[in-house]
Design a protein around this motif. Structure first.
Motif, short mmCIF file in Angstrom:
data_model
loop_
_atom_site.label_atom_id
_atom_site.label_comp_id
_atom_site.label_asym_id
_atom_site.label_seq_id
_atom_site.Cartn_x
_atom_site.Cartn_y
_atom_site.Cartn_z
N ALA A 138 0.50 -0.95 0.05
CA ALA A 138 -0.06 0.09 0.17
C ALA A 138 0.83 0.96 -0.23
O ALA A 138 1.57 1.29 0.40
N VAL A 139 0.57 1.89 -0.66
CA VAL A 139 1.21 3.61 -0.61
C VAL A 139 0.97 4.02 0.67
O VAL A 139 1.95 5.27 0.70
N LEU A 140 -0.01 4.43 0.77
CA LEU A 140 -0.91 5.27 2.21
C LEU A 140 -1.00 4.01 3.04
O LEU A 140 -1.70 2.77 2.89
N SER A 141 -0.62 4.01 4.39
CA SER A 141 -1.37 3.26 5.98
C SER A 141 -1.06 4.14 7.03
O SER A 141 0.06 4.53 7.19
N PRO A 142 -1.56 3.67 8.36
CA PRO A 142 -1.33 3.55 9.24
C PRO A 142 0.07 3.13 9.73
O PRO A 142 0.36 2.65 9.15
N ASP A 143 0.74 4.44 10.23
CA ASP A 143 1.93 4.41 10.69
C ASP A 143 2.60 2.83 12.02
O ASP A 143 3.01 2.49 12.22
N SER A 144 1.21 2.84 12.36
CA SER A 144 1.41 1.18 13.25
C SER A 144 1.49 0.14 12.34
O SER A 144 1.24 -0.28 12.39
N ARG A 145 2.64 -0.86 13.08
CA ARG A 145 2.98 -1.95 11.84
C ARG A 145 1.49 -3.16 12.82
O ARG A 145 1.70 -3.46 11.69
N ASP A 146 1.22 -2.99 13.63
CA ASP A 146 -0.34 -3.76 14.29
C ASP A 146 -0.81 -3.46 12.64
O ASP A 146 -2.09 -5.25 12.96
N SER A 147 -0.64 -2.80 12.70
CA SER A 147 -2.15 -2.73 11.58
C SER A 147 -2.42 -3.60 10.37
O SER A 147 -3.05 -3.74 9.55
#
Length: 391
Positions: A186-195
């Motif tokens: 994904a080009v954009l995603s949450p900062d959290s690795r758990d996501s």
């Protein structure tokens, strides 16, 4: 060349890479040891620049065409799995890439409306993601370590990819050879690795589905045991695949089979010669019983050590391949009585599964298959599919 806009200054990223190598920067949840080894190889072995802002090398159309021709079996096996995985994660902004064992993207699925955005990020057909070219990324680390990984944002070696998240899983041939990598990015995603945990698990499961499809397509000349430890899942979700040749010898097994049946663990590897190869040595069953099985008949019960059981159905081979490979005379053997091509074998298996699921009720099976009852009857005749009580 495609590129991704930087979200972090290049100098800061270079410092981050250096600190990970030195063990002074621990990203929570990251596989830091694997990342550090990959960073070190990228710097010391390949002399790559972590501050580079250009995207991956993209093959020409002719170069890609030549490579894809050599990967036909993998492409056929992955044909349904890529769009199925993409359908599950597309709304979250992911594309799906399939690379060969050299890190070249040979197939992909991407939402049409965001195609150009992914292309600018290098997530495109023909992009090259080997560690020697791009350093640490999902496909590169998986190719080297042969283990699934999520490379999330600043985990990437190149500064230009620090906005991406990539979850990748290896794809193995029945002999254990690494043949490709499945990746969701994904080009954009949450900062959290758990996501990324759920996406990572979906990628791993899809990679196993591709492996199993590859197994079935590369063992079309064999009898295939499709098994599960729970009899209720044999028709819909067989997880154990075992190939038996015309001599009754087990010649291949998928990863799950090797895990469930210890005697198969070294099949295709250096210990394969020491294994009991005949099916009767592995299970309480004679090879002749397998060869006599017809689609739609009752499940086989396969007893393992410790009085545990697997439940299996049998897929018969291509007659012409079996006769040619083992010098069999179809009139004097228990080989399947119908000459089928590869597509027919796949369709036959699908139709028999639907019929078995609906207790051989044609009207319900036709609805389940999405075809008319008349079409179903025509396919039953052409594929020589008969109810068990009429065989």
């Amino acid at each position: 060349m495609p590129y991704v806009s930087l979200t972090n200054p290049q100098t800061n990223h270079f410092e981050r890479v250096r600190k990970v190598i030195e063990g002074r920067n621990m990203n929570p949840g990251a596989d830091t040891a694997r990342l550090a080894l990959s960073y070190r190889r990228a710097l010391e072995d390949y002399h790559l620049d972590p501050g580079a802002v250009i995207g991956p090398r993209i093959l020409t159309s002719q170069e890609l065409r030549d490579i894809r021709q050599g990967e036909e079996a993998l492409l056929l096996a992955s044909g349904e799995c890529l769009p199925r995985l993409h359908d599950m994660i597309r709304e979250a902004g992911y594309c799906v890439l399939l690379s060969n064992a050299d890190g070249v993207t040979i197939d992909y699925c991407v939402d049409h409306d965001h195609r150009n955005e992914f292309k600018r990020a290098g997530l495109h057909l023909g992009s090259c993601w080997s560690e020697g070219e791009e350093g640490t990324c999902g496909i590169a680390v998986t190719l080297l370590d042969k283990t699934p990984i999520t490379v999330h944002k600043t985990d990437h070696f190149r500064a230009t990819f620090t906005g991406l998240t990539c979850s990748a899983a290896p794809i193995f041939a029945p002999e254990g050879e690494l043949i490709g990598v499945l990746d969701a990015s994904a080009v954009l995603s949450p900062d959290s690795r758990d996501s990324q945990r759920l996406v990572n698990r979906l990628v791993q499961q899809s990679a196993i589905w591709i492996e199993d499809a590859y197994f079935l397509k590369t063992n079309m000349h064999c009898w295939i045991l499709l098994a599960h430890h729970n009899r209720h899942f044999v028709e819909a979700q067989p997880e154990i695949l075992i190939a038996v040749n015309g001599d009754g010898n087990v010649v291949a097994a998928n990863r799950c089979a090797k895990a469930r049946v210890p005697e198969l663990a070294g099949l295709g590897g250096p210990l394969s010669r020491a294994l009991p190869r005949h099916v009767s040595e592995l299970f309480d069953i004679r090879a002749e019983q397998l060869f006599a099985m017809r689609p739609g008949q009752n499940l086989l019960s396969l007893r393992l050590a410790g009085n545990t059981y697997l439940y299996a159905r049998v897929r018969t081979p291509l007659q012409r391949n079996v006769a040619k490979k083992h010098n069999l005379n179809p009139k004097n053997t228990n080989v399947a009585s119908v000459l089928l091509d590869e597509d027919d074998i796949v369709e036959r298996t699908r139709i028999v599964a639907a019929l078995t699921q609906t207790h051989w009720t044609p009207e319900l099976a036709a609805t389940l298959l999405g075809i008319s009852r008349a079409t179903l009857y025509r396919r039953l005749a052409s594929l020589n599919i008969r109810p068990p009580h009429r065989q």
